[in-house]
Every structure is written in structure tokens, then in C-alpha cells.
Scaffold this motif. Structure first.
Motif, PDB file in Angstrom:
ATOM      1  N   GLN A 154      34.403  37.478  41.447  1.00 24.42           N
ATOM      2  CA  GLN A 154      35.552  38.042  41.425  1.00 24.42           C
ATOM      3  C   GLN A 154      36.809  37.186  42.065  1.00 24.42           C
ATOM      4  O   GLN A 154      36.666  36.289  42.872  1.00 24.42           O
ATOM      5  CB  GLN A 154      35.765  39.542  41.741  1.00 24.42           C
ATOM      6  CG  GLN A 154      35.417  39.738  43.207  1.00 24.42           C
ATOM      7  CD  GLN A 154      33.785  39.735  43.391  1.00 24.42           C
ATOM      8  OE1 GLN A 154      33.207  40.423  42.505  1.00 24.42           O
ATOM      9  NE2 GLN A 154      33.391  39.160  44.531  1.00 24.42           N
ATOM     10  N   SER A 167      43.460  38.283  36.622  1.00 17.97           N
ATOM     11  CA  SER A 167      42.678  38.203  35.429  1.00 17.97           C
ATOM     12  C   SER A 167      42.433  37.241  34.461  1.00 17.97           C
ATOM     13  O   SER A 167      41.379  36.935  34.002  1.00 17.97           O
ATOM     14  CB  SER A 167      43.168  39.612  34.465  1.00 17.97           C
ATOM     15  OG  SER A 167      43.172  40.686  35.269  1.00 17.97           O
ATOM     16  N   GLU A 168      43.562  36.544  34.200  1.00 13.43           N
ATOM     17  CA  GLU A 168      43.521  35.430  33.375  1.00 13.43           C
ATOM     18  C   GLU A 168      42.702  34.114  34.182  1.00 13.43           C
ATOM     19  O   GLU A 168      42.019  33.716  33.614  1.00 13.43           O
ATOM     20  CB  GLU A 168      45.021  34.709  33.340  1.00 13.43           C
ATOM     21  CG  GLU A 168      44.916  33.432  32.524  1.00 13.43           C
ATOM     22  CD  GLU A 168      46.541  33.010  32.226  1.00 13.43           C
ATOM     23  OE1 GLU A 168      46.627  31.825  32.358  1.00 13.43           O
ATOM     24  OE2 GLU A 168      47.494  33.680  32.471  1.00 13.43           O
ATOM     25  N   MET A 170      40.318  34.815  36.233  1.00 15.87           N
ATOM     26  CA  MET A 170      38.738  35.240  36.291  1.00 15.87           C
ATOM     27  C   MET A 170      38.353  34.941  34.589  1.00 15.87           C
ATOM     28  O   MET A 170      37.312  34.581  34.579  1.00 15.87           O
ATOM     29  CB  MET A 170      38.823  36.577  36.558  1.00 15.87           C
ATOM     30  CG  MET A 170      37.188  37.221  36.817  1.00 15.87           C
ATOM     31  SD  MET A 170      36.447  36.241  38.067  1.00 15.87           S
ATOM     32  CE  MET A 170      34.829  35.638  37.292  1.00 15.87           C
ATOM     33  N   GLU A 171      39.172  35.286  33.818  1.00 16.21           N
ATOM     34  CA  GLU A 171      38.437  34.876  32.471  1.00 16.21           C
ATOM     35  C   GLU A 171      38.498  33.533  32.100  1.00 16.21           C
ATOM     36  O   GLU A 171      37.311  33.083  31.499  1.00 16.21           O
ATOM     37  CB  GLU A 171      39.694  35.445  31.346  1.00 16.21           C
ATOM     38  CG  GLU A 171      39.706  37.140  31.172  1.00 16.21           C
ATOM     39  CD  GLU A 171      38.520  37.753  30.667  1.00 16.21           C
ATOM     40  OE1 GLU A 171      37.553  37.081  30.146  1.00 16.21           O
ATOM     41  OE2 GLU A 171      38.814  39.045  30.527  1.00 16.21           O
ATOM     42  N   ALA A 174      35.093  32.490  33.893  1.00 18.39           N
ATOM     43  CA  ALA A 174      33.989  32.909  32.868  1.00 18.39           C
ATOM     44  C   ALA A 174      33.599  32.261  31.900  1.00 18.39           C
ATOM     45  O   ALA A 174      32.533  31.934  31.471  1.00 18.39           O
ATOM     46  CB  ALA A 174      34.076  34.486  32.734  1.00 18.39           C
ATOM     47  N   ALA A 175      34.663  31.792  30.915  1.00 18.10           N
ATOM     48  CA  ALA A 175      34.796  30.945  29.907  1.00 18.10           C
ATOM     49  C   ALA A 175      34.246  29.636  29.985  1.00 18.10           C
ATOM     50  O   ALA A 175      33.524  29.135  29.202  1.00 18.10           O
ATOM     51  CB  ALA A 175      36.044  31.057  29.085  1.00 18.10           C
ATOM     52  N   SER A 186      27.141  41.926  29.506  1.00 17.88           N
ATOM     53  CA  SER A 186      28.056  41.227  30.435  1.00 17.88           C
ATOM     54  C   SER A 186      27.327  40.108  31.470  1.00 17.88           C
ATOM     55  O   SER A 186      26.253  40.725  31.935  1.00 17.88           O
ATOM     56  CB  SER A 186      28.816  42.243  31.129  1.00 17.88           C
ATOM     57  OG  SER A 186      29.386  42.962  30.436  1.00 17.88           O
ATOM     58  N   ASP A 190      31.982  42.237  38.385  1.00 20.22           N
ATOM     59  CA  ASP A 190      33.172  42.195  39.290  1.00 20.22           C
ATOM     60  C   ASP A 190      33.229  43.497  40.271  1.00 20.22           C
ATOM     61  O   ASP A 190      32.778  44.601  39.980  1.00 20.22           O
ATOM     62  CB  ASP A 190      34.531  42.415  38.270  1.00 20.22           C
ATOM     63  CG  ASP A 190      35.892  42.361  39.173  1.00 20.22           C
ATOM     64  OD1 ASP A 190      36.078  43.056  39.753  1.00 20.22           O
ATOM     65  OD2 ASP A 190      36.492  41.253  38.975  1.00 20.22           O
TER      66      ASP A 190
END
Length: 298
Positions: A154, A167-168, A170-171, A174-175, A186, A190
């Protein structure tokens, strides 16, 4: 409730501070005067003992890291302390010779963990029953997994003001580091633990694989976009006073730019950091974080 030493101070913090100062006052004279830096204390440090004499020990301390967790009886907070020999120039976390992390559990808990590291000795982890009973020593180990898939990772996302950026990022992580999830699945979990010490413990115990707190950098990005932006609460040096314990367990800690994590003993400096369970996770995630930061900071 008030504001001091870099954070909002609640009644429970003041009670802990009073108890702490009383405890330090009872230390043997051979250790005093003691110079304290920490949450709720004066920026220039608080002297315990004869102020006319030069201090012998400097301590960086946060009596309750995670006040909001424990005051609502939601989750454990942590006591953090680190000691260095006094010197004319203010010490840094590189000068730490001993440190401790002690769990302050919620009312329903039956056990409390503590981690103690002295000089270059072994890391001692103790799990103690809160009722009468003998504690057991155990060996904490960070995760050995080479990926984030089906693990906890996280970006600290505690307070309004930087949530969109956190959040951006973390995304973006992940991507770029995980495979494709099936419908309804998932791959990365987090866990927003509102305590830096708690985050360090989750890494050193193998519960989390990656965690970062980049709030000072997020604030810098926000200020670039809007010069009237008001900085919110950040991590401070006393929050990372347990870094030697995490590192002794095998956790890899850096600042947000891949440099060694270090900080002066003070109360106000904003600290950004990244924590990795192992070198494989670091190699996987660190370039992604750096790429994102390079695009945002200009």
C-alpha cells in the motif's frame, strides 16, 4: 486537543507525555541530563535533569504512534524510542545506538509485542501476555515472496488532501507489477495502518510486502499545481525512530528517491519513505515508483 511537535495532540498524548517525563526523571543520575526530541515536545528538545550540564544521551521518542487507533480502541498503537550519544551537532537516525518498539494494544487484545535493538546486538522480539504469564521470544522475518500478488502492499493514504495522488500511485504500481486478474479477483490487498511504527512492524513480521509514505512529495506535487495548497499532516523523524529495528529484521528502507532513509532528531521535518520486504520486491516496485515521481515532479 492541541497542536505541538508536528502533530495534533490529544488528551491521551498529554497523559502519556506526563508519565514519560516522570519515568525519565527517575533514571539514575549517570544517564542525565537527557535531551528529548519527540512528538508534543519543544523543537529545541526538552532537557530532563540539570540544565546547567551538558546532556549525556539524546532520545528521539513518540510515546504513542497511532493515537487515533488506540483512542477509539480500533487497533494497536506503538511506543517508539531511539537513543544516541549526545553531541554538539544534533544527531541523526544514523547515530542511533539503541531503539525500541512496544505495542500498545486495544482493550480486547491478550498479547503485546515488543522489539528491542541495542548497539549491534541481536534484535529481540518478545510476545507478552497482558494477563499474568511469561512472554516468549520469537524471530520476526519479512516476507520472502518475490511479487506483490496475493499480498498486502500500500501507499499511505490516511487523510484528505493527498488521497487522489496516493490512489493514483497505487494503481500505477499495480498496473505495472502484477499480472492480469480474473473477473472478481484482486491480486494486491491494501491495509492502511495509521501508524508508521505499525507499518514497519507489518513489514518486519512478514505481513506486508511493500509500503510507502510519500506525503511530503505529494504535498510538493499539489503545491506545483496550486500554490495556495495547504500541507497536511506528514510523517516526522520521531515516527521513524524504529527504523533500525525494521532494518535489523531485514526490511529495506529508503527515502522516496531511493536514498538511504535518514533524518535529524527533530519534530517538524516531513519524512518520505519506502519499505520493501526484500530486495526482489525492491527491484520490482522501486523503478515504478521512481518513474511515477519523475512524471509528477518537475
Amino acid at each position: 486537543m492541541g497542536f505541538a511537535g508536528g502533530d495534533t495532540i490529544f488528551k491521551i498524548d498529554k497523559i502519556a507525555e506526563e508519565e514519560l517525563l516522570e519515568a525519565f526523571s527517575k533514571w539514575p543520575d549517570c544517564y542525565k541530563p537527557i535531551q528529548l526530541y519527540g512528538e508534543g515536545l519543544d523543537e529545541e528538545g526538552l532537557i530532563v535533569g540539570d540544565r546547567r550540564c551538558r546532556p549525556k544521551i539524546t532520545i528521539l521518542i513518540d510515546p504513542i504512534d497511532g493515537t487515533r487507533n488506540i483512542m477509539y480502541d480500533k487497533r494497536s498503537a506503538w511506543f517508539i524510542a531511539a537513543a544516541a550519544a549526545w553531541r554538539e551537532q544534533r544527531p541523526t537516525t544514523d547515530d542511533i545506538r539503541a531503539s525500541a518498539l512496544v505495542e500498545i494494544p486495544p482493550s480486547k487484545a491478550g498479547l503485546s509485542d515488543s522489539f528491542v535493538l541495542a548497539f549491534d546486538g541481536p534484535l529481540i522480539a518478545d510476545r507478552t501476555p497482558l494477563a499474568e504469564g511469561k512472554g516468549i521470544q520469537w524471530v520476526p522475518r519479512p516476507s520472502s515472496s518475490k511479487s506483490l500478488e496475493f499480498g498486502f502492499a500500500q501507499v499511505a493514504n490516511f487523510f484528505p488532501g493527498t488521497k487522489v495522488l496516493a490512489s493514483e500511485l497505487m494503481e500505477f504500481i499495480a498496473a505495472n507489477v502484477s499480472g492480469s486478474a480474473r473477473v472478481g479477483e484482486s491480486l494486491i490487498f491494501d491495509d492502511q495502518y495509521l501508524s508508521t511504527a505499525g507499518q514497519f512492524v507489518e513489514l518486519l513480521c512478514g505481513h506486508d510486502r511493500f509500503c510507502c509514505d510519500l506525503r511530503p512529495l505529494f504535498h510538493r506535487i499539489q503545491t506545483q499545481r496550486d500554490t495556495s495548497f495547504q500541507h497536511g499532516l506528514e510523517c516526522h523523524p520521531y515516527d521513524i525512530a524504529g527504523l533500525k529495528i525494521a532494518e535489523a529484521a531485514g526490511v529495506i528502507l529508503t527515502d522516496g528517491f531511493e536514498n538511504k532513509l535518514t533524518a535529524s532528531f527533530d519534530c517538524k521535518t516531513g519524512i518520505h519513505w519506502c519499505g520493501y520486504a526484500n530486495v526482489e520486491i525492491q527491484r520490482l516496485v522501486e523503478p515504478v515508483v521512481q518513474h511515477w515521481l519523475e512524471e509528477k515532479l518537475h
